[in-house]
Structures are given as structure tokens and as C-alpha cells.
Design a protein around this motif. Structure first.
Motif, PDB file in Angstrom:
ATOM      1  N   LEU A  24      21.892  83.030  24.709  1.00 28.13           N
ATOM      2  CA  LEU A  24      22.070  84.086  25.737  1.00 28.13           C
ATOM      3  C   LEU A  24      22.773  85.405  25.505  1.00 28.13           C
ATOM      4  CD1 LEU A  24      22.479  81.765  29.010  1.00 28.13           C
ATOM      5  CD2 LEU A  24      20.418  82.537  28.218  1.00 28.13           C
ATOM      6  N   ARG A  25      23.509  85.106  24.610  1.00 27.28           N
ATOM      7  CA  ARG A  25      24.449  86.295  23.824  1.00 27.28           C
ATOM      8  C   ARG A  25      25.537  86.814  24.872  1.00 27.28           C
ATOM      9  NH1 ARG A  25      23.800  87.123  18.712  1.00 27.28           N
ATOM     10  NH2 ARG A  25      24.417  89.261  18.890  1.00 27.28           N
ATOM     11  N   ILE A  26      26.065  85.543  25.269  1.00 27.92           N
ATOM     12  CA  ILE A  26      27.177  85.893  26.256  1.00 27.92           C
ATOM     13  C   ILE A  26      28.379  84.651  26.091  1.00 27.92           C
ATOM     14  CG2 ILE A  26      25.901  86.776  28.082  1.00 27.92           C
ATOM     15  CD1 ILE A  26      26.004  83.705  29.416  1.00 27.92           C
ATOM     16  N   LEU A  27      29.553  85.156  26.472  1.00 25.69           N
ATOM     17  CA  LEU A  27      30.610  84.045  26.484  1.00 25.69           C
ATOM     18  C   LEU A  27      30.706  83.414  27.683  1.00 25.69           C
ATOM     19  CD1 LEU A  27      31.360  86.139  24.065  1.00 25.69           C
ATOM     20  CD2 LEU A  27      33.858  85.372  24.833  1.00 25.69           C
ATOM     21  N   GLN A  28      30.962  82.011  27.783  1.00 31.70           N
ATOM     22  CA  GLN A  28      30.749  81.265  28.998  1.00 31.70           C
ATOM     23  C   GLN A  28      32.165  80.621  28.994  1.00 31.70           C
ATOM     24  OE1 GLN A  28      27.064  79.325  27.860  1.00 31.70           O
ATOM     25  NE2 GLN A  28      26.398  80.106  29.797  1.00 31.70           N
ATOM     26  N   SER A  29      32.740  80.258  30.217  1.00 29.49           N
ATOM     27  CA  SER A  29      34.006  79.543  30.441  1.00 29.49           C
ATOM     28  C   SER A  29      33.692  78.061  30.622  1.00 29.49           C
ATOM     29  CB  SER A  29      34.811  80.204  31.533  1.00 29.49           C
ATOM     30  OG  SER A  29      35.833  79.510  31.928  1.00 29.49           O
ATOM     31  N   THR A  30      34.680  77.371  30.082  1.00 29.45           N
ATOM     32  CA  THR A  30      34.589  75.989  30.432  1.00 29.45           C
ATOM     33  C   THR A  30      35.289  75.501  31.626  1.00 29.45           C
ATOM     34  OG1 THR A  30      36.373  75.473  28.895  1.00 29.45           O
ATOM     35  CG2 THR A  30      34.217  75.428  28.051  1.00 29.45           C
ATOM     36  N   ASP A  31      36.057  76.600  32.249  1.00 27.84           N
ATOM     37  CA  ASP A  31      36.970  76.280  33.476  1.00 27.84           C
ATOM     38  C   ASP A  31      36.581  77.277  34.532  1.00 27.84           C
ATOM     39  OD1 ASP A  31      38.999  75.554  35.017  1.00 27.84           O
ATOM     40  OD2 ASP A  31      40.586  76.427  34.002  1.00 27.84           O
ATOM     41  N   SER A  32      36.110  76.520  35.527  1.00 28.76           N
ATOM     42  CA  SER A  32      35.424  77.280  36.893  1.00 28.76           C
ATOM     43  C   SER A  32      36.408  77.105  37.924  1.00 28.76           C
ATOM     44  CB  SER A  32      34.133  77.215  37.094  1.00 28.76           C
ATOM     45  OG  SER A  32      33.648  77.858  38.244  1.00 28.76           O
ATOM     46  N   PRO A  33      36.853  78.020  38.824  1.00 26.17           N
ATOM     47  CA  PRO A  33      36.660  79.426  38.708  1.00 26.17           C
ATOM     48  C   PRO A  33      37.377  80.453  37.643  1.00 26.17           C
ATOM     49  CG  PRO A  33      37.796  79.363  40.647  1.00 26.17           C
ATOM     50  CD  PRO A  33      37.537  77.882  39.896  1.00 26.17           C
ATOM     51  N   THR A  34      38.776  79.961  37.425  1.00 22.27           N
ATOM     52  CA  THR A  34      39.901  80.313  36.618  1.00 22.27           C
ATOM     53  C   THR A  34      39.211  80.947  35.350  1.00 22.27           C
ATOM     54  OG1 THR A  34      41.282  78.750  37.940  1.00 22.27           O
ATOM     55  CG2 THR A  34      42.116  80.261  36.284  1.00 22.27           C
ATOM     56  N   ALA A  83      28.172  82.725  40.499  1.00 21.79           N
ATOM     57  CA  ALA A  83      28.617  81.719  41.322  1.00 21.79           C
ATOM     58  C   ALA A  83      29.935  81.037  40.672  1.00 21.79           C
ATOM     59  CB  ALA A  83      27.434  80.883  41.502  1.00 21.79           C
ATOM     60  N   GLY A  84      30.065  81.377  39.284  1.00 20.86           N
ATOM     61  CA  GLY A  84      30.908  80.450  38.856  1.00 20.86           C
ATOM     62  C   GLY A  84      32.639  81.288  39.185  1.00 20.86           C
ATOM     63  N   SER A  85      32.808  82.473  39.785  1.00 24.50           N
ATOM     64  CA  SER A  85      33.832  82.931  39.996  1.00 24.50           C
ATOM     65  C   SER A  85      34.134  82.625  41.645  1.00 24.50           C
ATOM     66  CB  SER A  85      33.978  84.538  39.844  1.00 24.50           C
ATOM     67  OG  SER A  85      33.476  84.696  38.639  1.00 24.50           O
ATOM     68  N   TRP A  86      33.359  81.796  42.331  1.00 26.30           N
ATOM     69  CA  TRP A  86      33.635  81.399  43.800  1.00 26.30           C
ATOM     70  C   TRP A  86      33.773  80.070  43.678  1.00 26.30           C
ATOM     71  CZ3 TRP A  86      33.878  85.668  47.213  1.00 26.30           C
ATOM     72  CH2 TRP A  86      33.490  86.985  46.817  1.00 26.30           C
ATOM     73  N   PRO A  87      35.208  79.812  44.144  1.00 24.48           N
ATOM     74  CA  PRO A  87      35.564  78.569  44.295  1.00 24.48           C
ATOM     75  C   PRO A  87      35.121  77.765  45.698  1.00 24.48           C
ATOM     76  CG  PRO A  87      37.406  79.597  44.754  1.00 24.48           C
ATOM     77  CD  PRO A  87      36.272  80.615  44.396  1.00 24.48           C
ATOM     78  N   ASP A  88      35.069  76.627  45.699  1.00 21.42           N
ATOM     79  CA  ASP A  88      34.626  76.004  46.901  1.00 21.42           C
ATOM     80  C   ASP A  88      36.057  75.388  47.604  1.00 21.42           C
ATOM     81  OD1 ASP A  88      35.726  73.753  45.196  1.00 21.42           O
ATOM     82  OD2 ASP A  88      33.833  72.434  45.358  1.00 21.42           O
ATOM     83  N   GLN A  89      37.266  75.934  47.185  1.00 21.23           N
ATOM     84  CA  GLN A  89      38.544  75.620  47.774  1.00 21.23           C
ATOM     85  C   GLN A  89      39.413  76.991  47.444  1.00 21.23           C
ATOM     86  OE1 GLN A  89      40.045  72.052  45.831  1.00 21.23           O
ATOM     87  NE2 GLN A  89      39.521  72.831  43.879  1.00 21.23           N
ATOM     88  N   PRO A  90      40.450  76.959  48.057  1.00 20.28           N
ATOM     89  CA  PRO A  90      41.367  78.053  47.880  1.00 20.28           C
ATOM     90  C   PRO A  90      41.782  78.332  46.267  1.00 20.28           C
ATOM     91  CG  PRO A  90      42.178  76.807  49.803  1.00 20.28           C
ATOM     92  CD  PRO A  90      41.141  75.943  49.105  1.00 20.28           C
ATOM     93  N   PHE A  91      42.033  79.701  46.172  1.00 22.24           N
ATOM     94  CA  PHE A  91      42.259  79.832  44.587  1.00 22.24           C
ATOM     95  C   PHE A  91      43.894  79.196  44.342  1.00 22.24           C
ATOM     96  CE2 PHE A  91      39.531  83.436  45.350  1.00 22.24           C
ATOM     97  CZ  PHE A  91      38.662  83.084  44.313  1.00 22.24           C
ATOM     98  N   ASP A  92      44.022  78.715  43.002  1.00 22.09           N
ATOM     99  CA  ASP A  92      45.153  77.976  42.609  1.00 22.09           C
ATOM    100  C   ASP A  92      46.223  79.264  42.185  1.00 22.09           C
ATOM    101  OD1 ASP A  92      44.214  78.687  40.433  1.00 22.09           O
ATOM    102  OD2 ASP A  92      43.766  76.624  39.573  1.00 22.09           O
ATOM    103  N   ALA A  93      47.552  78.856  41.753  1.00 22.68           N
ATOM    104  CA  ALA A  93      48.258  79.985  41.188  1.00 22.68           C
ATOM    105  C   ALA A  93      47.717  80.553  40.233  1.00 22.68           C
ATOM    106  CB  ALA A  93      49.573  79.279  41.027  1.00 22.68           C
ATOM    107  N   GLN A 132      29.294  91.576  36.321  1.00 18.76           N
ATOM    108  CA  GLN A 132      28.256  90.309  36.377  1.00 18.76           C
ATOM    109  C   GLN A 132      29.054  88.962  36.642  1.00 18.76           C
ATOM    110  OE1 GLN A 132      26.077  90.333  32.531  1.00 18.76           O
ATOM    111  NE2 GLN A 132      25.124  92.252  33.310  1.00 18.76           N
ATOM    112  N   LEU A 133      30.105  88.750  35.840  1.00 22.01           N
ATOM    113  CA  LEU A 133      31.033  87.482  35.889  1.00 22.01           C
ATOM    114  C   LEU A 133      31.495  87.388  37.516  1.00 22.01           C
ATOM    115  CD1 LEU A 133      32.484  87.514  32.698  1.00 22.01           C
ATOM    116  CD2 LEU A 133      31.163  85.873  33.283  1.00 22.01           C
ATOM    117  N   LEU A 134      32.159  88.310  38.095  1.00 21.78           N
ATOM    118  CA  LEU A 134      32.922  88.537  39.276  1.00 21.78           C
ATOM    119  C   LEU A 134      31.933  88.247  40.457  1.00 21.78           C
ATOM    120  CD1 LEU A 134      35.357  91.568  39.073  1.00 21.78           C
ATOM    121  CD2 LEU A 134      35.685  88.970  38.799  1.00 21.78           C
ATOM    122  N   LYS A 135      30.630  88.657  40.321  1.00 18.07           N
ATOM    123  CA  LYS A 135      29.645  88.082  41.129  1.00 18.07           C
ATOM    124  C   LYS A 135      28.990  87.030  41.052  1.00 18.07           C
ATOM    125  CE  LYS A 135      28.450  93.457  41.650  1.00 18.07           C
ATOM    126  NZ  LYS A 135      27.062  94.397  41.486  1.00 18.07           N
TER     127      LYS A 135
END
Length: 219
Positions: free
Chosen positions: A121-131, A167-177, A162-165
């Protein structure tokens, strides 16, 4: 911290990065292998075509067997420390230099993030969502340039949006520290927009933060 052990195959050097909590093993007859990712080693060529100007990071590549090729093992990993990101213009390269500051309080938070280079896909992907997605968006923003990155084919700012929009950047619970810390850094480099005059909505006044001109050019 480094320790040396002598074996029949020669000297083995154990490299411990105590502030990150990771370690590597080096010997003259083999690559510098990772303790956390035993099937990977430090890649000799650290350039990978995006996040240009980032000075803090370590690129790992798979250990290939005799009958293996990268087409059968199509990913690399990028380890980036967590901390406050700083950017400064570099007159020699015409591109900003990006560094990561790690305070004494960082030890209570996550030490580093791991990003996968998806060569299909020629992109970087995170292993930790959403942080991880938020931190990756911040890295792309701070290393952005008017010209597209070689690896992604987009500018860092475009990839950050693209990343901020996503689904990986939107958690199903409040953001942590950690996530709030990253969002605060993103807010600090974002322009402030107000209506002018404030009681009307026909014009806007934009206050730009002091960030490298390469980033300002494409916001």
C-alpha cells in the motif's frame, strides 16, 4: 549498556537501550538482531522514503533465510521514541530537521511506537490504535514538505489528514494521557481561525504558529 561475551563464533556484543527498554545483539559474523523482534535486524540503509528529516528512529528489516525473499516477507518495522517533537529549518538541506525530546516524565508513559512499512500500500501503519495513529499523523505533519514523499506518493500533510480522518484515530473510549499529549502537540502547530469581526461570519482571521516554512506552505 554493553556487555561482551566470547564464544566459538567470536565476540557477541549485547546492546541495551535502557531509556527505551529495548536491546540488540551484534556479532561480527551476523547482523545486529533485535531482542524484541527476533526475526528482524537493524537495516544498514536507514532511508525509507518518508518522514524525511526525522533524526530519531530505527528501521528494522526481516532476517531472510536462504530460500526467502522480501516478496515473501513484505514488511519492515520502524521504531520511533515517544516524546515532544521539535522542528527546525536546515539551510543546508532546504528541509526541516525533526528531533524528539524525552523528559523525565516520559518514563511513566509509553517508551516508543512501532510502525509497519506496508510496501504493497506504500504507507506506514501503526500497531497501536488510536495513540499510534495520532503520533504517526504528528510525525508526518512535522516532516512534511511541498513535494510528495517518495514512499507514500503524498505530502506529509496530506497523509496526516488521511490518518486523522481514519477510523484508527477514533477510539471507542475516552483518550488516555498519551493520546491527549499527542493531540496537544497537534493543536500547538495548528493555525487558530476566528471570525473577523467576531460578530460576523463573512471574513476570517488566521493566526499562524511559529513552525518551519515548509509546513506553513502547505497547511
Amino acid at each position: 549498556m554493553m556487555q561482551e561475551n566470547t564464544s566459538q563464533d567470536g565476540t557477541i556484543v549485547h546492546i541495551h537501550l535502557s531509556r527505551l527498554g529495548i536491546a540488540f545483539k551484534y556479532s561480527v559474523s551476523s547482523n545486529t538482531t533485535s531482542r524484541e523482534y527476533s526475526d528482524m535486524c537493524i537495516k544498514e540503509e536507514q532511508w525509507f522514503g518518508t518522514l524525511t528529516g526525522l533524526k530519531s528512529g530505527l528501521l528494522l528489516t526481516p532476517l531472510l533465510g536462504k530460500n526467502q525473499g522480501l516478496e515473501n516477507y513484505p514488511y519492515r518495522k520502524l521504531i520511533v521514541p515517544f516524546g515532544k517533537i521539535y522542528s527546525a529549518n536546515n539551510p543546508n538541506t532546504k528541509h526541516q530537521t525533526v528531533t524528539i525530546g524525552r523528559s523525565s516524565m516520559t518514563s511513566s508513559l509509553q517508551q516508543y511506537f512501532v510502525f509497519i512499512l506496508n510496501d504493497r500500500l506504500r504507507i506506514l501503519q501503526s500497531t497501536d490504535s488510536p495513540t499510534g495513529w495520532l503520533y504517526l499523523a504528528l510525525l508526518h505533519t512535522m516532516t512534511s514538505h511541498p513535494l510528495p514523499d517518495e514512499y507514500t506518493g503524498t505530502t506529509g500533510m496530506e497523509r496526516a489528514f488521511q490518518l486523522l480522518k481514519s477510523a484508527g484515530s477514533w477510539p471507542d473510549q475516552p483518550f488516555d494521557a498519551r493520546s491527549l499529549n499527542i493531540l496537544g502537540q497537534i493543536a500547538a502547530i495548528s493555525p487558530k481561525v476566528d471570525y473577523y469581526p467576531k460578530h460576523l461570519t463573512s471574513m476570517e482571521q488566521i493566526d499562524w504558529n511559529i513552525i518551519p516554512c515548509n509546513i506553513l506552505f502547505i497547511i
